[in-house]
Scaffold this motif. Structure first.
Motif, mmCIF file in Angstrom:
data_model
loop_
_atom_site.group_PDB
_atom_site.id
_atom_site.type_symbol
_atom_site.label_atom_id
_atom_site.label_comp_id
_atom_site.label_asym_id
_atom_site.label_seq_id
_atom_site.Cartn_x
_atom_site.Cartn_y
_atom_site.Cartn_z
ATOM 1 N N ARG A 136 43.505 -0.375 32.395
ATOM 2 C CA ARG A 136 43.797 -1.706 31.845
ATOM 3 C C ARG A 136 44.870 -2.410 32.666
ATOM 4 O O ARG A 136 44.783 -3.620 32.911
ATOM 5 C CB ARG A 136 44.246 -1.588 30.395
ATOM 6 C CG ARG A 136 43.144 -1.117 29.456
ATOM 7 C CD ARG A 136 43.561 -1.215 28.004
ATOM 8 N NE ARG A 136 43.732 -2.591 27.582
ATOM 9 C CZ ARG A 136 44.145 -2.952 26.367
ATOM 10 N NH1 ARG A 136 44.425 -2.021 25.469
ATOM 11 N NH2 ARG A 136 44.280 -4.215 26.053
ATOM 12 N N PHE A 180 44.767 -5.902 34.667
ATOM 13 C CA PHE A 180 45.763 -6.987 34.524
ATOM 14 C C PHE A 180 46.148 -7.539 35.887
ATOM 15 O O PHE A 180 46.275 -8.755 36.063
ATOM 16 C CB PHE A 180 47.014 -6.473 33.820
ATOM 17 C CG PHE A 180 46.823 -6.191 32.355
ATOM 18 C CD1 PHE A 180 45.725 -6.696 31.670
ATOM 19 C CD2 PHE A 180 47.746 -5.427 31.651
ATOM 20 C CE1 PHE A 180 45.557 -6.442 30.315
ATOM 21 C CE2 PHE A 180 47.578 -5.170 30.305
ATOM 22 C CZ PHE A 180 46.482 -5.678 29.641
ATOM 23 N N LEU A 240 51.714 -7.239 27.411
ATOM 24 C CA LEU A 240 51.299 -7.861 28.669
ATOM 25 C C LEU A 240 49.999 -8.639 28.492
ATOM 26 O O LEU A 240 49.828 -9.727 29.065
ATOM 27 C CB LEU A 240 51.133 -6.793 29.745
ATOM 28 C CG LEU A 240 52.415 -6.122 30.237
ATOM 29 C CD1 LEU A 240 52.090 -4.991 31.204
ATOM 30 C CD2 LEU A 240 53.337 -7.128 30.894
ATOM 31 N N GLU A 241 49.088 -8.081 27.712
ATOM 32 C CA GLU A 241 47.818 -8.776 27.470
ATOM 33 C C GLU A 241 48.057 -10.111 26.762
ATOM 34 O O GLU A 241 47.431 -11.125 27.087
ATOM 35 C CB GLU A 241 46.899 -7.880 26.641
ATOM 36 C CG GLU A 241 45.492 -8.430 26.490
ATOM 37 C CD GLU A 241 44.564 -7.433 25.817
ATOM 38 O OE1 GLU A 241 43.342 -7.567 25.977
ATOM 39 O OE2 GLU A 241 45.066 -6.518 25.130
ATOM 40 N N ASN A 242 48.968 -10.114 25.794
ATOM 41 C CA ASN A 242 49.294 -11.357 25.093
ATOM 42 C C ASN A 242 49.940 -12.368 26.041
ATOM 43 O O ASN A 242 49.636 -13.576 25.983
ATOM 44 C CB ASN A 242 50.230 -11.054 23.930
ATOM 45 C CG ASN A 242 50.578 -12.285 23.118
ATOM 46 O OD1 ASN A 242 49.730 -12.855 22.434
ATOM 47 N ND2 ASN A 242 51.826 -12.709 23.194
ATOM 48 N N ASP A 243 50.815 -11.893 26.936
ATOM 49 C CA ASP A 243 51.448 -12.786 27.906
ATOM 50 C C ASP A 243 50.417 -13.405 28.839
ATOM 51 O O ASP A 243 50.514 -14.590 29.199
ATOM 52 C CB ASP A 243 52.488 -12.021 28.723
ATOM 53 C CG ASP A 243 53.724 -11.681 27.907
ATOM 54 O OD1 ASP A 243 53.895 -12.275 26.825
ATOM 55 O OD2 ASP A 243 54.503 -10.817 28.342
ATOM 56 N N ILE A 244 49.435 -12.610 29.238
ATOM 57 C CA ILE A 244 48.397 -13.133 30.140
ATOM 58 C C ILE A 244 47.573 -14.203 29.439
ATOM 59 O O ILE A 244 47.221 -15.234 30.036
ATOM 60 C CB ILE A 244 47.501 -11.972 30.640
ATOM 61 C CG1 ILE A 244 48.312 -11.060 31.570
ATOM 62 C CG2 ILE A 244 46.275 -12.511 31.368
ATOM 63 C CD1 ILE A 244 47.562 -9.830 32.021
ATOM 64 N N ASP A 245 47.277 -13.989 28.159
ATOM 65 C CA ASP A 245 46.543 -15.010 27.402
ATOM 66 C C ASP A 245 47.341 -16.318 27.337
ATOM 67 O O ASP A 245 46.779 -17.411 27.480
ATOM 68 C CB ASP A 245 46.254 -14.506 25.981
ATOM 69 C CG ASP A 245 45.241 -13.366 25.966
ATOM 70 O OD1 ASP A 245 44.498 -13.237 26.963
ATOM 71 O OD2 ASP A 245 45.199 -12.618 24.976
ATOM 72 N N VAL A 296 53.807 -6.112 35.965
ATOM 73 C CA VAL A 296 52.578 -5.312 36.005
ATOM 74 C C VAL A 296 52.641 -4.310 37.151
ATOM 75 O O VAL A 296 52.243 -3.138 37.006
ATOM 76 C CB VAL A 296 51.353 -6.237 36.146
ATOM 77 C CG1 VAL A 296 50.106 -5.423 36.459
ATOM 78 C CG2 VAL A 296 51.140 -7.030 34.858
ATOM 79 N N VAL A 344 51.137 -2.478 26.978
ATOM 80 C CA VAL A 344 49.837 -3.036 27.372
ATOM 81 C C VAL A 344 49.473 -4.219 26.479
ATOM 82 O O VAL A 344 49.021 -5.268 26.956
ATOM 83 C CB VAL A 344 48.738 -1.947 27.306
ATOM 84 C CG1 VAL A 344 47.357 -2.557 27.478
ATOM 85 C CG2 VAL A 344 48.986 -0.890 28.375
ATOM 86 N N ALA A 345 49.692 -4.061 25.169
ATOM 87 C CA ALA A 345 49.387 -5.151 24.234
ATOM 88 C C ALA A 345 50.262 -6.373 24.516
ATOM 89 O O ALA A 345 49.785 -7.516 24.484
ATOM 90 C CB ALA A 345 49.579 -4.669 22.799
ATOM 91 N N LEU A 376 43.390 -9.638 37.245
ATOM 92 C CA LEU A 376 43.287 -10.863 36.457
ATOM 93 C C LEU A 376 44.388 -11.848 36.828
ATOM 94 O O LEU A 376 44.146 -13.057 36.950
ATOM 95 C CB LEU A 376 43.346 -10.525 34.968
ATOM 96 C CG LEU A 376 43.162 -11.694 33.983
ATOM 97 C CD1 LEU A 376 41.842 -12.403 34.237
ATOM 98 C CD2 LEU A 376 43.240 -11.201 32.548
#
Length: 372
Positions: free
Chosen positions: A271, A275, A195-200, A224, A192-193, A278
């Motif tokens: 979450r 994603f 993927l969140e960084n990749d989205i940013d 995802v 999850v962390a 988002l």
């Protein structure tokens, strides 16, 4: 995640065994058959034997009253699965699923035997990608069989944690199942962390006008979706286990552990769902920005084309104006004896005046039409 007792290191000198990834330094262990990672027989949560092969495991289990065999396999052969199926009377359909893999997370009961399919995930920093691995578990009276089709999760760590707390392991096969569930769900957190960084990073690329942003958005969306397919069905597995608490007399400690796993799993699913929404919004924004850039480029091309057309008009107009005196001069310059006006005194003046008159008329015509 679930309980501090599961992160306690095993007691020193606990016993000679082959972990699922390594052997203790300096101890010569008998070579295990390919596909068999570890095998142990436990009594009251304490490891009493570490058989080398499946046949030895079956004999030890018969000799130790109240024993539980925990057999760990990785990409086993059909012969090994068939041997286990015959010894523990495993259901045929579940055995086929374990051999062929490619199953979605699920829980199925066949009498006293429980068959569970899990999908573990691991985030690879070097590739910025998510790796998935399938894990099958057979649980029944006195046995636990784990079948892995990948390198994730680290079941050796799960075994060490449970062996370090015999009171929990003594609760039987369900304790192993819940500990494995706990490990799998814990493994989702780094994913999850990541993927969140990749989205940013993708958001930065989109607003920075990176032409490769669309491709990366698509690739990340696929990851995802795969993660959703691994985590969301697991909610039904946990729910099914919870529904069987009273019916199967599940220990209160295991109930608490499963509730904790369910809470963390719910957070992961929520979450990941966020994603996906988002990424859909980012893809829409990227398409809008790309469309705007294309429109700007089209306007620039249209303006350039308009300017070129104006230049062509000017050149064409002046070419037409200059063509008229050229035509007149060419006609009067032909060498013919019998030609009108050749002997006229004012023929030259007439030709020049005619050239000016035609040029002036064409100039006024093109000027009026905006070509000049």
């Amino acid at each position: 995640m679930a309980d501090n007792r599961f992160v306690t290191p095993p007691p020193e000198g606990f016993g000679r065994r082959l972990d699922e990834h390594a052997v203790d330094a300096g101890v010569a262990e008998p070579e295990r058959p390919e596909g068999l990672v570890d095998s142990g027989v436990y009594v009251d949560g304490v490891r009493r034997a570490s058989p080398v092969g499946l046949a030895d495991t079956f004999r030890c289990l018969q000799q130790l009253d109240g024993g539980m065999a925990w057999i760990g396999l990785r990409r086993p052969s059909r012969e090994q699965i068939a041997s286990l199926a015959a010894e523990f009377q495993l259901p045929e359909l579940a055995v086929e699923d374990a051999i062929n893999a490619h199953q979605r997370p699920k829980l199925e009961r066949y009498g006293d035997t429980l068959f569970v399919v899990l999908r573990a995930a691991r985030y690879l920093d070097a590739r910025e990608a998510v790796e998935f691995a399938e894990l099958h578990l057979f649980l029944g009276p006195g046995f636990v069989i784990t079948v892995r089709h990948g390198g994730t999760p680290d079941l050796a760590a799960v075994r060490r944690r449970l062996e370090a707390d015999p009171t929990v392991l003594a609760l039987g096969p369900e304790a192993v199942l819940y500990a494995v569930l706990d490990r799998v769900v814990d493994g989702y957190a780094p994913v999850v962390a990541g993927l969140e960084n990749d989205i940013d990073e993708i958001e930065t690329e989109v607003f920075g006008g990176d032409p490769n942003a669309s491709r990366r958005i698509y690739q990340l969306s696929r990851e995802v979706i795969q993660f959703q397919r691994a985590a969301r069905p697991l909610l039904k597995v946990v729910e099914a286990l919870s529904d069987g608490f009273d019916r199967y007399g599940t220990d209160e400690e295991l109930r608490r552990l499963l509730r904790d796993v369910a809470d963390h799993l719910t957070q992961v699913v929520e979450r990941v769902d966020g994603f996906r929404h988002l990424l859909q919004n980012i893809l829409t924004v990227n398409a809008t920005l790309v469309s705007q850039a294309q429109n700007e480029e089209m306007r620039s091309l249209t303006a350039a084309s308009f300017e070129q057309n104006e230049e062509v008009k000017r050149v064409s107009a002046w070419a037409a104006i200059l063509f008229a005196p050229t035509l007149i001069g060419t006609v009067y310059g032909m060498n013919f004896t019998h030609m009108p006006e050749l002997g006229w005194r004012y023929g030259y003046l007439f030709a020049v005046a005619l050239m000016f008159a035609v040029c002036a008329a064409l100039y006024l015509l093109f000027k009026r039409r905006g070509w000049l």
